[in-house]
Design an enzyme around this catalytic site. Structure first.
Site, PDB file in Angstrom:
ATOM      1  N   GLY A   1       0.732  -1.150   0.045  1.00  6.61           N
ATOM      2  CA  GLY A   1      -0.071  -0.150   0.194  1.00  6.61           C
ATOM      3  C   GLY A   1       0.845   1.321  -0.071  1.00  6.61           C
ATOM      4  O   GLY A   1       2.031   1.177  -0.547  1.00  6.61           O
ATOM      5  N   SER A   2       0.355   2.168   0.605  1.00  5.00           N
ATOM      6  CA  SER A   2       0.911   3.471   0.300  1.00  5.00           C
ATOM      7  C   SER A   2       2.281   3.777   1.430  1.00  5.00           C
ATOM      8  O   SER A   2       2.421   2.932   2.546  1.00  5.00           O
ATOM      9  CB  SER A   2      -0.052   4.934   0.925  1.00  5.00           C
ATOM     10  N   THR A   3       3.300   4.603   1.159  1.00  6.72           N
ATOM     11  CA  THR A   3       4.273   4.774   2.241  1.00  6.72           C
ATOM     12  C   THR A   3       3.902   5.215   3.562  1.00  6.72           C
ATOM     13  O   THR A   3       4.364   4.801   4.512  1.00  6.72           O
ATOM     14  CB  THR A   3       5.325   5.839   1.426  1.00  6.72           C
TER      15      THR A   3
ATOM     16  N   THR B   1       0.769   4.657   5.180  1.00 10.37           N
ATOM     17  CA  THR B   1       0.593   3.725   5.776  1.00 10.37           C
ATOM     18  C   THR B   1       1.387   2.735   6.219  1.00 10.37           C
ATOM     19  O   THR B   1       1.301   2.270   7.464  1.00 10.37           O
ATOM     20  CB  THR B   1      -0.958   3.116   5.026  1.00 10.37           C
ATOM     21  N   GLY B   2       2.395   2.597   5.380  1.00 10.88           N
ATOM     22  CA  GLY B   2       3.521   1.567   5.650  1.00 10.88           C
ATOM     23  C   GLY B   2       4.216   2.105   6.877  1.00 10.88           C
ATOM     24  O   GLY B   2       4.592   1.223   7.683  1.00 10.88           O
TER      25      GLY B   2
ATOM     26  N   GLU C   1       5.943  -3.595   0.692  1.00  6.04           N
ATOM     27  CA  GLU C   1       5.793  -3.134  -0.815  1.00  6.04           C
ATOM     28  C   GLU C   1       5.150  -2.098  -0.789  1.00  6.04           C
ATOM     29  O   GLU C   1       3.573  -1.943  -0.873  1.00  6.04           O
ATOM     30  CB  GLU C   1       5.067  -4.302  -1.469  1.00  6.04           C
TER      31      GLU C   1
ATOM     32  N   CYS D   1       1.854  -0.462  -8.705  1.00  6.14           N
ATOM     33  CA  CYS D   1       3.014   0.370  -7.857  1.00  6.14           C
ATOM     34  C   CYS D   1       4.248   0.365  -8.828  1.00  6.14           C
ATOM     35  O   CYS D   1       4.881   1.326  -8.836  1.00  6.14           O
ATOM     36  CB  CYS D   1       3.271  -0.617  -6.642  1.00  6.14           C
TER      37      CYS D   1
HETATM   38  P1  NDP Z   1      -3.338   2.613   1.958  1.00  8.66           P
HETATM   39  O1  NDP Z   1      -2.055   2.335   2.352  1.00  8.66           O
HETATM   40  O2  NDP Z   1      -3.997   3.378   2.967  1.00  8.66           O
HETATM   41  O3  NDP Z   1      -4.172   1.106   2.018  1.00  8.66           O
HETATM   42  C1  NDP Z   1      -3.550  -0.039   1.782  1.00  8.66           C
HETATM   43  C2  NDP Z   1      -4.190  -0.998   2.736  1.00  8.66           C
HETATM   44  O4  NDP Z   1      -3.775  -0.600   4.242  1.00  8.66           O
HETATM   45  C3  NDP Z   1      -5.587  -1.070   2.700  1.00  8.66           C
HETATM   46  O5  NDP Z   1      -6.230  -2.537   3.173  1.00  8.66           O
HETATM   47  C4  NDP Z   1      -6.037  -0.079   4.061  1.00  8.66           C
HETATM   48  O6  NDP Z   1      -7.473  -0.346   4.328  1.00  8.66           O
HETATM   49  C5  NDP Z   1      -5.116  -0.309   5.100  1.00  8.66           C
HETATM   50  N1  NDP Z   1      -4.926   0.473   5.869  1.00  8.66           N
HETATM   51  C6  NDP Z   1      -5.160   1.923   5.976  1.00  8.66           C
HETATM   52  N2  NDP Z   1      -4.722   2.376   7.191  1.00  8.66           N
HETATM   53  C7  NDP Z   1      -4.194   1.516   7.954  1.00  8.66           C
HETATM   54  C8  NDP Z   1      -3.736   1.587   9.190  1.00  8.66           C
HETATM   55  N3  NDP Z   1      -3.506   2.506   9.865  1.00  8.66           N
HETATM   56  N4  NDP Z   1      -3.172   0.322   9.555  1.00  8.66           N
HETATM   57  C9  NDP Z   1      -3.257  -0.731   8.840  1.00  8.66           C
HETATM   58  N5  NDP Z   1      -3.896  -0.814   7.506  1.00  8.66           N
HETATM   59  C10 NDP Z   1      -4.145   0.258   7.137  1.00  8.66           C
HETATM   60  O7  NDP Z   1      -3.492   2.939   0.670  1.00  8.66           O
HETATM   61  P2  NDP Z   1      -4.827   4.056  -0.054  1.00  8.66           P
HETATM   62  O8  NDP Z   1      -5.624   3.336  -0.439  1.00  8.66           O
HETATM   63  O9  NDP Z   1      -5.100   5.208   0.819  1.00  8.66           O
HETATM   64  O10 NDP Z   1      -4.021   4.499  -1.227  1.00  8.66           O
HETATM   65  C11 NDP Z   1      -3.242   5.843  -1.212  1.00  8.66           C
HETATM   66  C12 NDP Z   1      -2.014   5.708  -2.079  1.00  8.66           C
HETATM   67  O11 NDP Z   1      -1.235   4.640  -1.801  1.00  8.66           O
HETATM   68  C13 NDP Z   1      -2.334   5.570  -3.648  1.00  8.66           C
HETATM   69  O12 NDP Z   1      -2.682   6.711  -4.095  1.00  8.66           O
HETATM   70  C14 NDP Z   1      -1.035   5.085  -4.107  1.00  8.66           C
HETATM   71  O13 NDP Z   1      -0.294   6.041  -4.149  1.00  8.66           O
HETATM   72  C15 NDP Z   1      -0.490   4.220  -2.999  1.00  8.66           C
HETATM   73  N6  NDP Z   1      -0.916   2.879  -3.050  1.00  8.66           N
HETATM   74  C16 NDP Z   1      -0.246   1.949  -3.312  1.00  8.66           C
HETATM   75  C17 NDP Z   1      -0.176   0.474  -3.786  1.00  8.66           C
HETATM   76  C18 NDP Z   1       0.816  -0.372  -4.152  1.00  8.66           C
HETATM   77  O14 NDP Z   1       0.596  -1.365  -4.785  1.00  8.66           O
HETATM   78  N7  NDP Z   1       1.957  -0.308  -3.815  1.00  8.66           N
HETATM   79  C19 NDP Z   1      -1.623   0.119  -3.718  1.00  8.66           C
HETATM   80  C20 NDP Z   1      -2.599   0.943  -3.128  1.00  8.66           C
HETATM   81  C21 NDP Z   1      -2.301   2.351  -2.919  1.00  8.66           C
HETATM   82  P3  NDP Z   1      -8.315   0.593   3.806  1.00  8.66           P
HETATM   83  O15 NDP Z   1      -8.381   0.654   2.316  1.00  8.66           O
HETATM   84  O16 NDP Z   1      -9.707  -0.418   4.081  1.00  8.66           O
HETATM   85  O17 NDP Z   1      -8.534   2.151   4.341  1.00  8.66           O
END
Ligand code: NDP
Length: 476
Positions: A227-229, A231-232, A249, A283
């Site tokens: 996911g996003s940096t 949240t990471g 990742e 990504c």
């Molecule tokens: P997030 O990083 O927020 O979401 C990824 C996952 O993390 C989702 O399941 C999300 O749940 C979960 N999550 C959110 N907050 C938390 C937390 N505090 N603790 C644990 N898990 C959490 O991505 P976004 O959907 O907000 O996308 C934002 C940006 O991230 C995009 O614009 C893109 O730049 C990047 N991104 C990168 C990806 C990749 O493949 N590397 C994939 C998706 C996004 P929920 O969705 O239910 O909030």
């Protein structure tokens, strides 16, 4: 309206509170999914923990054979699951196989293959030292319970990348899909979970908060996050509190560099898909294209020809190649970045204006006239927009590729492979492709460096990443 359920300890589990899942092409509500409570997250982790010792104790050959059955079940259910991917995530159904439009059927094909490959891999005992006095063996042991937190761009495929190596190695899993794409993943886990002993795979669902309960629980032994940096970073903090290893990742901002002497017509299709696969919501997609001035106009023209010809619409209609942006948050980000480029004086070669009508549709957009430092170049757009930047000196292009914190992928394009190799070796990224971009493979380790994360997935190294080393040291 059907409410889809979580899968915990082999049983369907609902919650008092639920949320809607919507089709990004139409706005239609597709179904409802549970919002797991904190107690339900704990009980899913407890089920995974209870199931893990017996699962790890099974003979390796049995686990491998079961994994092959999972791959077969994915194949059998692929038409149903691909429809969920299209209706919930947005990518068109597309054709089958690796050479076709990389749509939902491709995603399901990937799920099958990325299940078969870990099933066929082994982590044999490695004798790291032996002499007359001692023998030291390196064994690989499962961590225990893996928490998997998945994003919305490739919701089923990434869930498979997180779950399958984990269970292959003897871990059990609790997975939380993104709230944007929950139902398809719940259905996938149900399909494979029914073939596994209860508790080996479990789901929880709901907003990010549910993910934070999962990642922060002291009953977790390893976290797989995509996911996003931002949240990471939160997850890394939670993991540090419990001393839990993580595979991160995260997002990228991949540079693609076209060297002088490349063939614009021959590379156009590869560059196009490298940037626009899944509407750019990938990504490791090319998100900044640096083209040598000698080829600039021809490259822009070749990409424009492709970008303006691709049919875009509801992915359930056969023949569609491009779908909507998955969610409004991402759509707004894309609109904002294109507007900022216009204000900075950029040229919009094609696209650049939101489409009318329902759904999160945004046209494929090519932008020129920007330089490093513009928001559209420096920020990850994660959408169907590609800035194309002119350069005159290869050293400057390499410096541009390396100047950001992102370090997931990159690519170099040339007819001179040795020249391309020399440039590739200077680029800071987990993978540098030559004359292709984003071409991941289940046998080839994949992961980021710098702000794009750490740890790898896929292949033998990916399998090692869901195990911990244990030395058995014997006195002779
Ligand atoms: P997030 O990083 O927020 O979401 C990824 C996952 O993390 C989702 O399941 C999300 O749940 C979960 N999550 C959110 N907050 C938390 C937390 N505090 N603790 C644990 N898990 C959490 O991505 P976004 O959907 O907000 O996308 C934002 C940006 O991230 C995009 O614009 C893109 O730049 C990047 N991104 C990168 C990806 C990749 O493949 N590397 C994939 C998706 C996004 P929920 O969705 O239910 O909030």
């Amino acid at each position: 309206m059907k409410t889809y359920l979580n899968f915990v300890n082999g049983q369907p589990v609902g919650s008092e509170q639920t949320f809607e899942s919507r089709n990004p092409a139409t706005g239609e509500v597709l179904g409802r999914a549970p919002i797991s409570t904190a107690a339900q997250v704990k009980s899913a982790i407890a089920a995974a923990r209870a199931a893990q010792p017996a699962w790890a104790a099974r003979p390796d050959a049995e686990r491998k054979a079961l994994m092959m059955k999972l791959a077969e079940a994915i194949k059998q259910n692929a038409p149903y699951l691909a429809e969920w991917v299209t209706r919930e995530q947005g990518k068109p159904l597309g054709g089958l196989g690796p050479d076709q439009v990389p749509g939902a059927r491709f995603e399901l094909w990937g799920c099958e293959v990325w299940t078969q490959v870990p099933a066929s891999l082994d982590l044999p005992v490695d004798v790291v030292f032996e002499d007359d006095t001692r023998r030291d063996e390196m064994h690989r042991q499962p961590f225990g319970v893996v928490a998997a937190i998945a994003p919305w761009n490739w919701p089923l495929l990434i869930a498979i990348w997180q779950m399958i190596p984990s269970i292959r190695a003897g871990n059990t899993v609790v997975i939380k899909p993104s709230e944007y794409t929950t139902i398809g993943t719940l259905e996938l886990v149900r399909v494979i979970g029914e073939l596994l002993p209860p508790g080996v795979v479990n789901t929880v669902s709901g907003p990010g908060e549910v993910g934070s309960w999962l990642a922060g629980d002291s009953g977790i032994d390893k976290i797989m996050f995509t996911g996003s940096t931002s949240t990471g970073k939160k997850i890394a903090e939670a993991a540090a509190r419990n001393m839990v290893p993580t595979t991160m990742e995260l997002g990228g901002n991949d540079a693609a560099i076209v060297l002088p002497g490349a063939d614009p017509k021959a590379m156009a299709m590869g560059l196009f898909w490298g940037a626009f696969i899944n509407m750019g919501q990938t990504c490791a997609a090319a998100k900044r294209l640096y083209v040598h001035e000698s080829l600039f106009d021809q490259t822009v023209a070749a990409l424009k020809e492709l970008a303006t010809a691709m049919p875009m619409g509801n992915g359930m209609d056969e023949g569609m190649v491009m779908g909507p942006i998955q969610n409004r948050m991402q759509y707004d980000k894309v609109v904002d970045l294109v507007e900022s480029a216009k204000q900075a004086g950029a040229t919009i070669v094609c696209g650049g204006k939101p489409k009318d009508g329902p759904g999160n549709f945004y046209p494929l957009t090519l932008v020129t006239g920007l330089e490093d430092g513009a928001r559209l170049v420096d920020e990850e757009q994660f959408g169907p927009v590609l800035p194309i930047i002119k350069y005159s000196n290869v050293d400057d292009a390499v410096a541009s590729a390396n100047r950001l914190r992102a370090g997931l992928g990159a690519s170099v394009w040339s007819t001179d492979i040795e020249a391309a190799r020399a440039v590739a070796s200077r680029i800071q990224a987990g993978t540098v492709w030559i004359n292709q971009h984003g071409m991941i493979h289940p046998m080839v380790p994949f992961g980021g460096i710098k702000g794009s994360g750490y740890g790898v997935e896929f292949g033998v190294d990916g399998l090692k990443a869901v195990t911990q080393p244990q030395v058995i040291s014997l006195k002779k």
